[in-house]
Design an enzyme around this catalytic site. Structure first.
Site, PDB file in Angstrom:
ATOM      1  N   ASP A   1      20.366  58.772  32.475  1.00  0.00           N
ATOM      2  CA  ASP A   1      19.062  58.135  32.274  1.00  0.00           C
ATOM      3  C   ASP A   1      19.248  56.763  32.982  1.00  0.00           C
ATOM      4  OD1 ASP A   1      18.361  60.696  31.154  1.00  0.00           O
ATOM      5  OD2 ASP A   1      17.008  59.749  30.133  1.00  0.00           O
TER       6      ASP A   1
ATOM      7  N   LYS B   1       9.597  62.996  33.184  1.00  0.00           N
ATOM      8  CA  LYS B   1       9.958  62.817  31.803  1.00  0.00           C
ATOM      9  C   LYS B   1       9.367  61.944  30.907  1.00  0.00           C
ATOM     10  CE  LYS B   1      13.900  61.954  28.597  1.00  0.00           C
ATOM     11  NZ  LYS B   1      15.266  61.486  28.533  1.00  0.00           N
TER      12      LYS B   1
ATOM     13  N   LYS C   1      10.856  58.923  34.993  1.00  0.00           N
ATOM     14  CA  LYS C   1      10.953  58.700  33.412  1.00  0.00           C
ATOM     15  C   LYS C   1       9.774  57.577  33.217  1.00  0.00           C
ATOM     16  CE  LYS C   1      13.684  58.100  29.274  1.00  0.00           C
ATOM     17  NZ  LYS C   1      15.078  58.053  28.941  1.00  0.00           N
TER      18      LYS C   1
END
Length: 221
Positions: free
Chosen positions: A90, A181, A152
């Site tokens: 991430d 996400k 994300k």
């Protein structure tokens, strides 16, 4: 609604995280069969060992939480995590560059991490709370073209986290080319359910166990 466990990234990214807490996180993730754990880079080797006999992926963060690191540093951090057995990355974009419209710098960061990730799943944090909707859409286009796996919403360390409207916007802009996400502020089953219904494919939360327990009590929500 079916169990949200396969959609949850069980997360521990606080500054004072300890090895004992990371081990507990991993044991919880294996027990509940969450999608992954998301942990600080220095704990990757420990988590990989702890989860070796499970289906839970090990994820870590790069350029977290401010995105300040150079592209070269992010690439190197990703390569180290890969060498230690990580499954998912991430990463945080250089937010200032995105705000200024310098998307070439954002692309350089993302491409560097994707190259170093060598096929591992890459989720790119754009910190939605600071961006206009048009820029969010531009970034989704950039990430889809670059080959990222996910966009994300948030680090969870900014002024606000995941918002239903942002999930819907990102999901629509992605058009199935890249997944979404939700992260930041997802602390209960009701919020998790809203994010999944809006189009999130993963939800990052440090309250995964609580969410599952609440779901068990009211799965029809």
């Amino acid at each position: 609604m079916k169990s949200p466990a396969p959609y949850i990234d069980h997360t521990l990214l606080k500054a004072d995280a300890t090895s004992a807490q990371i081990r507990q996180l991993c044991l919880e993730a294996a027990h509940w069969q969450f999608a992954s754990v998301c942990i600080p880079p220095r704990f990757v080797s420990e988590a990989v060992a702890c989860l070796a006999d499970s289906q839970v992926a090990v994820g870590t963060v790069v350029g977290f939480p401010l995105g300040y690191d150079t592209a070269a540093v992010k690439r190197a951090a990703t390569a180290q995590a890969v060498a230690e057995g990580v499954d998912e990355i991430d990463m945080v974009i250089p937010l200032g560059a995105a705000l200024e419209g310098r998307l070439d710098m954002v692309r350089e960061d993302v491409i560097g991490v994707l190259d170093a990730a060598a096929g591992r799943l890459v989720k790119v944090i754009i910190e939605c709370c600071y961006l206009e909707n048009a820029r969010k859409v531009e970034l989704v286009e950039l990430l889809a073209e670059a080959g990222a796996d996910y966009v994300k919403t948030s680090t969870g360390f900014a002024v606000s986290g995941a918002a239903e409207a942002d999930i819907r916007l990102l999901h629509q802009a992605a058009g199935g080319r890249i997944k979404v996400k939700a992260a930041g502020g997802v602390r209960d089953w009701e919020t998790c359910r809203i994010m999944l219904k809006a189009g999130a494919h993963r939800v990052g939360t440090s309250n995964g166990v609580q969410i599952i327990q609440q779901w068990q009590e009211a799965p029809e929500l």
